[in-house]
Design an enzyme around this catalytic site. Structure first.
Site, PDB file in Angstrom:
ATOM      1  N   LYS A   1       0.834  -1.199   0.000  1.00  0.00           N
ATOM      2  CA  LYS A   1       0.000   0.000   0.000  1.00  0.00           C
ATOM      3  C   LYS A   1       0.872   1.254   0.000  1.00  0.00           C
ATOM      4  O   LYS A   1       1.996   1.217   0.496  1.00  0.00           O
ATOM      5  CB  LYS A   1      -0.872   0.011   1.272  1.00  0.00           C
ATOM      6  CG  LYS A   1      -2.004  -0.984   1.299  1.00  0.00           C
ATOM      7  CD  LYS A   1      -2.806  -0.840   2.580  1.00  0.00           C
ATOM      8  CE  LYS A   1      -3.911  -1.884   2.681  1.00  0.00           C
ATOM      9  NZ  LYS A   1      -4.967  -1.737   1.652  1.00  0.00           N
TER      10      LYS A   1
ATOM     11  N   ARG B   1     -10.113 -11.643   2.048  1.00  0.00           N
ATOM     12  CA  ARG B   1     -10.953 -12.710   1.490  1.00  0.00           C
ATOM     13  C   ARG B   1     -10.241 -14.059   1.552  1.00  0.00           C
ATOM     14  O   ARG B   1     -10.885 -15.103   1.606  1.00  0.00           O
ATOM     15  CB  ARG B   1     -11.383 -12.347   0.070  1.00  0.00           C
ATOM     16  CG  ARG B   1     -10.262 -12.216  -0.920  1.00  0.00           C
ATOM     17  CD  ARG B   1     -10.644 -11.409  -2.150  1.00  0.00           C
ATOM     18  NE  ARG B   1     -10.630  -9.972  -1.893  1.00  0.00           N
ATOM     19  CZ  ARG B   1     -10.943  -9.055  -2.792  1.00  0.00           C
ATOM     20  NH1 ARG B   1     -11.307  -9.405  -4.009  1.00  0.00           N
ATOM     21  NH2 ARG B   1     -10.912  -7.774  -2.466  1.00  0.00           N
TER      22      ARG B   1
END
Ligand code: BES
Ligand code: MN
Ligand code: ZN
Length: 510
Positions: free
Chosen positions: A290, A364
Site C-alpha cells: 500500500k 478474502r
C-alpha cells in the site's frame, strides 16, 4: 458505569444533572418543498419529552424564547433550576418529534454522556421520553450511554480519564419494573461488549499482534465461561488452510486461528451459528504494498475479528438458547522474503485453487478458510464481518456498512436485527454476472476482480466458500472507524455490527 432504574419523580431526584430531551412538534411545511431535514425549520415548536410539570415549567421560557433551533444535539445547561432538586438541568435537542425513534434516542443518550463528562460531571439522570416504548427506550439509552462513554485516549499522558460513573434512568409512566430491569441489564452487557471490541481495535499493531489478540480472546472466554481453542501455524498448515496460510507466511508474527464455542445446555442441535471475523492485525498490502499515506490506519483491519470476539462475550452473558461458534483468522499481511507473490496459486482448505493477483486482497483469503472451517465444524448459518474493501467506502461512504447475502430469508432476519440495533447497513447484489470478474486463466478463481464493483467482487469470492450454507457478509471497511468525532461517539473504533450480530443471534432463540 453503574446503571440504575428509578421511578422517582424527576423534580424530586437529587442528582448532579437531570437530562431531558426537547422535541420539535412543528408540522412539516405544506409548500411541497422538501428541506430534507424537517428539524431545521425557522419556527420550531419545542416541547420537552418529559411528563414532569415542574421540569416543564423550568424549561418553559427557554423553549418559547426563540433562542433554540430545535436541531438534534442542541445543548442548553441550566444551573440550580428552581423547584427541582437536581443541581443542573441539561436540555438536549432530539430533532423532529415525528422522526424521533429509539435510533435517535440512542445517539442523544451518547451525546448527553459526552457533553457532561467533558465538563467533569460523573453522574446524571436521564428522563425517558414517553413517545418511545419503555423497554426499547431503556435499551437505547443504556447502549447509547456506554457507546458515548468510550474514549480511545489510553496512550495520552495528559488524558483526563473523564468517564460517567453512574447513570440513572428515570422511567416514565406505569411500566413493568422487571421487564425494564432486564432491558437495562442486557443493554449494559451489549454496551460493554461493544466497548471491549473497540478497545481491541484501538490498539496499534505492535500491541495487538495475532498472538495478543488470541490471548485477549482466551481471557475473555475464561471470564464468561466459553470454550476457546487457539491454533498456530502448524495446525493451520496441517488443516490445509492454504488461503489463510498464504497471507500468514509472509510475517514473522505467528498467526492465530481463534475458535470460541458457545454451547448452552438445552439448546437444540441445530441451528449452529458461525460468526467469522477478519483478523488482520496490520495490512501493509504485502508485496502489492500500500502507499505510505494513511497506512497507519490499517491497524483496524482486525475490526471484524474484534467484533466477533465482542459479540461472543455478549452472547455468553445474555445466554440465548442457540449454539454459536466464533472464528477469527488472525495474522499480519507483510511483505518479506517469505511473502506470497502476485501470480502464486494457493489451494484453500476446501480444495479450490486461487490465483493471487494482488496480495493486498488478503482478507478474502483468510475468510475463505475461516468460512469453510466453520461449515466443517457444523455451522448451519454463517455471518462474516470484515474491513474488506476500499470499494465499499466508495459505494456507501461512512454511513452504511455493506451487507451481502446468498439467502433472502437470512437477509430479512439480519435486516430486522439491524433495525433493532440501530445500525445502518445497505444490501449490495451478488448476481451471477459478477462471477466473470473472478475467473482465472489457470486456477478456479482470482483473488482480485479489479476495480469496478470491488466490494461485490470480494463478496463473490467469499460466496464460493460459503457455498450453499445461508450466509451474510458484512463489509465494514467504511464504518468500523469514525473518521471524526460525533456528538454521540468519539473518533476512532466504532464497534459497528456487534449489536446487530447479538440481535441476530437472539432471533434464533425465541
Ligand atoms: N483492508 C483492506 C480494505 C480497507 C480499505 C479497509 C480501506 C479499510 C479501509 C483490504 O485488505 C484491501 O486492501 N482491499 C483492497 C482489495 C483490492 C486489492 C482488490 C482494496 O480495497 O483496495
Ligand atoms: Mn489488503
Ligand atoms: Zn485488509
Amino acid at each position: 458505569m453503574k446503571t440504575t432504574l428509578s421511578f422517582s419523580t424527576p423534580a424530586e431526584l437529587e442528582t448532579e444533572c437531570l437530562v431531558a430531551i426537547t422535541l420539535d412538534h412543528a408540522e412539516p411545511d405544506q409548500t411541497g418543498k422538501d428541506h430534507g431535514d424537517s428539524s431545521t425549520k425557522e419556527n420550531p415548536q419545542l416541547k420537552l419529552a418529559a411528563g414532569d410539570t415542574a421540569v416543564q415549567s423550568v424549561a418553559a421560557d427557554l423553549l418559547t424564547s426563540g433562542e433554540m433551533t430545535g436541531k438534534p444535539f442542541e445543548i442548553n445547561l441550566l444551573h440550580k433550576p428552581a423547584g427541582l432538586k437536581t443541581k443542573r438541568l441539561l436540555l438536549i435537542g432530539g430533532g423532529a418529534a415525528k422522526k424521533f425513534t429509539s435510533y435517535e434516542l440512542r445517539r442523544i443518550a451518547g451525546a448527553a454522556v459526552r457533553t457532561l463528562k467533558s465538563r467533569g460531571i460523573r453522574s446524571f439522570a436521564f428522563i425517558t421520553p414517553p413517545s418511545v416504548p419503555a423497554e426499547a427506550a431503556v435499551r437505547a439509552i443504556v447502549e447509547g450511554a456506554f457507546v458515548g462513554n468510550f474514549d480511545p485516549d489510553y496512550y495520552r499522558s495528559d488524558r483526563k480519564d473523564q468517564k460517567i460513573d453512574a447513570l440513572t434512568i428515570l422511567a416514565s409512566g406505569n411500566t413493568d419494573r422487571a421487564a425494564l430491569e432486564k432491558a437495562a441489564n442486557e443493554a449494559q452487557i451489549v454496551g460493554e461488549s461493544q466497548n471491549f471490541a473497540r478497545d481491541l481495535v484501538n490498539e496499534p499493531s505492535n500491541r495487538m499482534t495475532p498472538t495478543i489478540l488470541a490471548e485477549r480472546a482466551q481471557k475473555m472466554c475464561q471470564e464468561v465461561g466459553l470454550k476457546c481453542e487457539i491454533y498456530g501455524a502448524d495446525k493451520i498448515k496441517e488443516m490445509k488452510m492454504g488461503a489463510f496460510w498464504s497471507v500468514a507466511q509472509g510475517s514473522d508474527e505467528p498467526p492465530a486461528l481463534i475458535v470460541m464455542k458457545y454451547e448452552p445446555s438445552g439448546a437444540p442441535e441445530k441451528p449452529v451459528l458461525g460468526l467469522v471475523g477478519k483478523g488482520i492485525t496490520f495490512d501493509t498490502g504485502g508485496i502489492s504494498i500500500k502507499p505510505a499515506d494513511g497506512m497507519e490506519k490499517m491497524k483496524y483491519d482486525m475490526a471484524g475479528g474484534a467484533t466477533m470476539i465482542g459479540a461472543m462475550r455478549a452472547i455468553a452473558l445474555l445466554k440465548p438458547k442457540v449454539k454459536v461458534i466464533g472464528i477469527v483468522c488472525a495474522t499480519e499481511n507483510m511483505p518479506s522474503g517469505k511473502a506470497q507473490k502476485p501470480g502464486d496459486v494457493q489451494i484453500a482448505m476446501s480444495g479450490k485453487s486461487i490465483e493471487i493477483i494482488n496480495t493486498d486482497a488478503e482478507g478474502r483469503l483468510v475468510l475463505a478458510d475461516g468460512l469453510f472451517y466453520a461449515r466443517q465444524l457444523g455451522c448451519t448459518h454463517l455471518v462474516d464481518a470484515a474491513t474488506l474493501t476500499g470499494a465499499v467506502v466508495v459505494a456507501l461512504g461512512y454511513a452504511n456498512a455493506g451487507i451481502f447475502a446468498n439467502d433472502d430469508a437470512m437477509y430479512e432476519r439480519f435486516h430486522k436485527a439491524n433495525d433493532e440495533a440501530g445500525e445502518k447497513m445497505w444490501r449490495l447484489p451478488l448476481d451471477d454476472e459478477y462471477k466473470e470478474n473472478i475467473k482465472s486463466g489457470i486456477a478456479d478463481m482470482v483473488n482480485s476482480g479489479g476495480r469496478w464493483g470491488g466490494a461485490i467482487n470480494a463478496a463473490m469470492f467469499l460466496k464460493e466458500f460459503a457455498e450453499d450454507t445461508p450466509w451474510i457478509h458484512l463489509d465494514i471497511a467504511g464504518t468500523a472507524w469514525m473518521e471524526d468525532q460525533k456528538p454521540w461517539i468519539a473518533k476512532g473504533p466504532s464497534g459497528i455490527a456487534l449489536r446487530s450480530l447479538v440481535e441476530f443471534v437472539k432471533s434464533f432463540a425465541s
